[in-house]
Design a protein around this motif. Structure first.
Motif, mmCIF file in Angstrom:
data_model
loop_
_atom_site.group_PDB
_atom_site.id
_atom_site.type_symbol
_atom_site.label_atom_id
_atom_site.label_comp_id
_atom_site.label_asym_id
_atom_site.label_seq_id
_atom_site.Cartn_x
_atom_site.Cartn_y
_atom_site.Cartn_z
ATOM 1 N N THR A 1 -6.801 4.767 3.310
ATOM 2 C CA THR A 1 -4.981 4.583 2.532
ATOM 3 C C THR A 1 -5.125 3.937 1.208
ATOM 4 O O THR A 1 -5.883 4.885 0.134
ATOM 5 C CB THR A 1 -4.104 4.492 2.576
ATOM 6 N N PHE A 2 -6.297 3.064 1.735
ATOM 7 C CA PHE A 2 -6.160 1.626 0.257
ATOM 8 C C PHE A 2 -7.067 2.487 -0.365
ATOM 9 O O PHE A 2 -7.667 2.415 -2.407
ATOM 10 C CB PHE A 2 -6.254 0.622 0.758
ATOM 11 N N ARG B 1 -8.432 6.445 -7.008
ATOM 12 C CA ARG B 1 -8.086 7.718 -7.800
ATOM 13 C C ARG B 1 -7.631 6.525 -9.139
ATOM 14 O O ARG B 1 -7.770 7.014 -9.870
ATOM 15 C CB ARG B 1 -6.848 7.261 -7.326
ATOM 16 N N LYS B 2 -7.155 5.160 -8.797
ATOM 17 C CA LYS B 2 -7.222 4.226 -10.119
ATOM 18 C C LYS B 2 -8.505 4.581 -10.730
ATOM 19 O O LYS B 2 -7.849 4.255 -12.086
ATOM 20 C CB LYS B 2 -6.271 3.289 -9.415
ATOM 21 N N GLU C 1 -3.772 -3.628 -7.742
ATOM 22 C CA GLU C 1 -3.927 -3.376 -9.246
ATOM 23 C C GLU C 1 -5.818 -2.993 -9.374
ATOM 24 O O GLU C 1 -6.198 -3.462 -7.720
ATOM 25 C CB GLU C 1 -3.290 -3.753 -9.628
ATOM 26 N N ILE D 1 1.456 -1.084 0.307
ATOM 27 C CA ILE D 1 -0.078 -0.146 0.413
ATOM 28 C C ILE D 1 0.656 1.394 -0.242
ATOM 29 O O ILE D 1 0.633 1.713 -0.348
ATOM 30 C CB ILE D 1 -0.971 0.112 1.653
ATOM 31 N N ARG D 2 1.576 1.045 1.233
ATOM 32 C CA ARG D 2 3.085 1.975 1.081
ATOM 33 C C ARG D 2 3.092 3.164 -1.222
ATOM 34 O O ARG D 2 3.216 4.281 -0.936
ATOM 35 C CB ARG D 2 4.406 1.972 1.711
ATOM 36 N N GLU D 3 3.747 1.625 -1.161
ATOM 37 C CA GLU D 3 4.478 1.861 -2.280
ATOM 38 C C GLU D 3 3.194 1.886 -3.759
ATOM 39 O O GLU D 3 3.428 1.975 -4.767
ATOM 40 C CB GLU D 3 5.406 0.592 -2.416
ATOM 41 N N ASP D 4 2.214 2.241 -3.529
ATOM 42 C CA ASP D 4 0.741 2.414 -4.348
ATOM 43 C C ASP D 4 1.016 1.166 -5.048
ATOM 44 O O ASP D 4 1.207 0.676 -6.725
ATOM 45 C CB ASP D 4 0.813 3.047 -4.790
ATOM 46 N N LYS D 5 1.356 -0.190 -4.391
ATOM 47 C CA LYS D 5 1.312 -1.805 -5.460
ATOM 48 C C LYS D 5 0.474 -2.288 -5.688
ATOM 49 O O LYS D 5 0.156 -3.404 -7.205
ATOM 50 C CB LYS D 5 3.178 -2.352 -4.892
ATOM 51 N N GLN E 1 -6.587 4.985 -2.924
ATOM 52 C CA GLN E 1 -6.349 4.862 -3.967
ATOM 53 C C GLN E 1 -6.672 4.542 -4.935
ATOM 54 O O GLN E 1 -6.399 4.634 -6.422
ATOM 55 C CB GLN E 1 -4.919 4.299 -3.545
ATOM 56 N N ILE E 2 -7.262 3.081 -4.840
ATOM 57 C CA ILE E 2 -8.431 2.397 -5.517
ATOM 58 C C ILE E 2 -9.476 3.137 -6.696
ATOM 59 O O ILE E 2 -9.390 3.467 -7.368
ATOM 60 C CB ILE E 2 -8.829 0.958 -4.962
#
Ligand code: C2E
Ligand code: CA
Ligand code: CA
Length: 534
Positions: free
Chosen positions: A315-316, A322-323, A267, A261-265, A319-320
């Motif tokens: 955070t996640f 945004r993706k 998908e 998650i920190r590295e936004d890995k 992240q998702i």
């Protein structure tokens, strides 16, 4: 051989009154020659002197510039390896110090301790007091820790509310003493702007070489121990390899998840939603995918609950989101008018900052909120109906549509559902996938669709795996279908190809001849039309 004019000697009358003769000229020109050499020497010395002074001032200037460069460089270096908030070493510097200390410990055959520190309930403090106050609290906590450590120890901030300390030459006993001191450092409340905050920390301790012989192994062990201590609320724990293996395994997975998650890995995969009325793909659900470097694909049912338990989900989710939005914008640009659905978790429904964060992301990416649907499971809503209503209302006021996921599994009351500003019910796949074999399930699906329509809600059937099910759903007037029959969740690139070649586009099929599935679909659609007219 001199070609320059330096000066002249003029003679008017000789002492004896006679004419100047050749001999006189010789003497005079010899004299002139000597004078000119003397003058030239003097001039040369002057130039030399000037040059020397010049060189000196040049050297000084150079030195000055050099000093400035060194200072800037040092400042830059400091900035690069220090946390700007607390000025403590950052993750990079901590790793470096750990590396150096491990090398030293190896050389001298000495132990070494790494202590990982994570504040308890910092998020809540931060949420209630605001980031500015939270930041100052972190600074205060950092200096408390610093005060109980020695010069040779390195305290750093890894990010967020996480700190780490490298304690050279420390064995179990010494490490336990240091960890105890760090705990005690927070016993008196920390003062920020005249307010006093009680805050506690959970710590994990790893000892070199017992719990790891490399920096990364030590970091991992300390991290795992920190989780154990967080779970058991016991202040600090040493890494314990004899923890039952499944537990250790889980903690290790959690560690990897945090890094991912920190590295936004992680998908995103997209699963299409078929509109049954229009017979075309009208949207997609974004589903999280984690491809672990060693274990391969980890199912979301495994890692999503882990994220929820540890707060990583916060955070996640962003992240998702945004993706999903970024990809959806690309699909829009290619001419596909799609809505994108993103899953919210139980946690999200308690996160009062979530609506703001979502608004920021929508604004930054210039994404029209009308194309966004947020799916919330029925059971998540029912866990905390009051807060859910609050957050869902705010999201709805922002123009975002909401969908109740896994409907049928969460015992929501109708009267409550009516109060929720939601637009969609997603009928849980457990009912849908069995409805061809199980009459009860078929009844549940049918009555859910009717009930939803009575409340003015759309229905989406998930887990549609065969065309018989699709037929029944059409007959039941279900609005949308999602499932393996239409497509499995696909990576973004493949989803684009799917959109291009989708057999579910009726218009597309009219020109290319159609296929069995679409024929079946058209058949049923016709039947539905005839049923409606009956
Ligand atoms: P869900 O939201 O109910 O997502 C649908 C799940 O059903 C997906 O599983 C999908 O692959 C699966 N599915 C779709 N069509 C069929 C079908 O025809 N048959 C069967 N048997 N299954 C089908 P997936 O991707 O493994 O996700 C599982 C759950 O994990 C999701 O259930 C959701 O609750 C959670 N999840 C996934 N991604 C996210 C996310 O980004 N955020 C949150 N909060 N939860 C997520
Ligand atoms: Ca969902
Ligand atoms: Ca679902």
């Amino acid at each position: 051989g001199k070609r320059r004019f330096l000066g002249g000697i003029a003679g008017i009358t000789k002492e004896d009154g006679g004419e100047f003769n050749a001999e006189d000229f010789d003497i005079l020109s010899t004299f002139a020659g000597q004078v000119s050499i003397a003058i030239e020497n003097a001039m040369f010395y002057e130039e030399l002197d000037a040059a020397k002074q010049n060189a000196e001032s040049f050297r000084q200037k150079l030195q000055c510039t050099n000093n400035k460069l060194i200072r800037t460089n040092q400042e830059l270096q400091h900035l690069a390896v220090h946390d700007s908030l607390t000025s403590l070493p950052n993750r990079t510097l901590i790793s470096d110090r750990l590396q150096q200390n491990v090398l030293g410990a190896r050389r001298n055959r000495e132990p070494l301790a790494l202590i990982m520190i994570d504040l308890d309930h910092f998020k809540e403090v931060n949420d209630t007091l605001g980031h500015a106050m939270g930041d100052r609290l972190l600074v205060g906590v950092g200096s408390r820790f610093q005060a109980v450590l020695r010069e040779v120890d390195t305290l750093g901030r890894l990010g967020g509310d996480e700190f780490a300390a490298v304690i050279p030459q420390a064995d179990h006993n010494a490490a336990a003493i240091v960890a105890g001191k760090l705990q005690a450092a927070l016993e008196t409340p920390v003062e920020v702007d005249g307010n006093h905050f009680s805050i506690a920390a959970s710590m994990g301790v790893a000892i070199y070489p017992e719990h790891g012989s490399t920096p990364s192994a030590l970091l991992k062990s300390a991290d795992i121990a920190m989780y154990v201590s967080k779970r058991e609320y016991n202040g600090f724990s040493f890494y314990d390899p004899s923890n039952d293996t499944s537990n250790a395994d889980r903690l290790e997975l959690l560690h990897d998840l945090r890094i991912a998650i920190r590295e936004d890995k992680l998908e995103v995969a997209f699963q299409p939603k078929l509109d049954l009325g229009q017979g075309r793909i009208i949207g997609a659900e974004a589903l999280a995918r984690w491809n672990h470097p060693v274990r391969g694909a980890v199912p979301p049912d495994e890692f999503i609950p882990m994220m929820e338990q540890t707060g990583l989900i916060r955070t996640f989710t962003l992240q998702i989101l945004r993706k999903a939005i970024d990809h959806c914008r690309i699909y829009h640009q290619k001419g596909y008018e799609l809505d994108i659905a993103v899953n919210l978790s139980m946690h999200s429904l308690r996160d009062t900052e979530l609506p703001e964060r979502i608004a920021e992301i929508l604004g930054e990416s210039h994404f029209n909120e009308q194309h966004l649907i947020l799916e919330i499971t029925e059971s998540a809503i029912m866990q905390d109906p009051e807060n859910s209503l609050l957050i869902v209302t705010r999201l709805s006021d922002m123009g975002i549509r909401l969908s109740v996921d896994d409907f049928g599994t969460g015992y929501s009351s109708l009267s409550y559902l009516k109060r929720l500003p939601v637009q969609q019910l997603k009928i849980d796949r457990s009912f849908v996938s069995d409805m061809e074999k199980d009459n009860d399930d078929a009844t549940i699906v049918r009555s859910t669709i009717d009930l939803a329509h009575n409340l003015g809600l759309q229905t989406v059937a998930e887990g549609v795996e065969n065309s018989a099910t699709l037929d029944s759903l059409l007959e039941m007037n279900c609005d949308q279908a999602q499932g393996y029959l239409i497509s499995r969740p696909l990576p973004p690139e493949d989803f684009h190809n799917f959109l291009r070649s989708s057999q579910w586009d009726i218009k597309h099929n009219q020109t290319t001849g159609g296929c069995a599935l679409t024929d079946a679909y058209e058949e049923t659609a016709k039947r539905r039309v005839s049923m409606r007219s009956r």
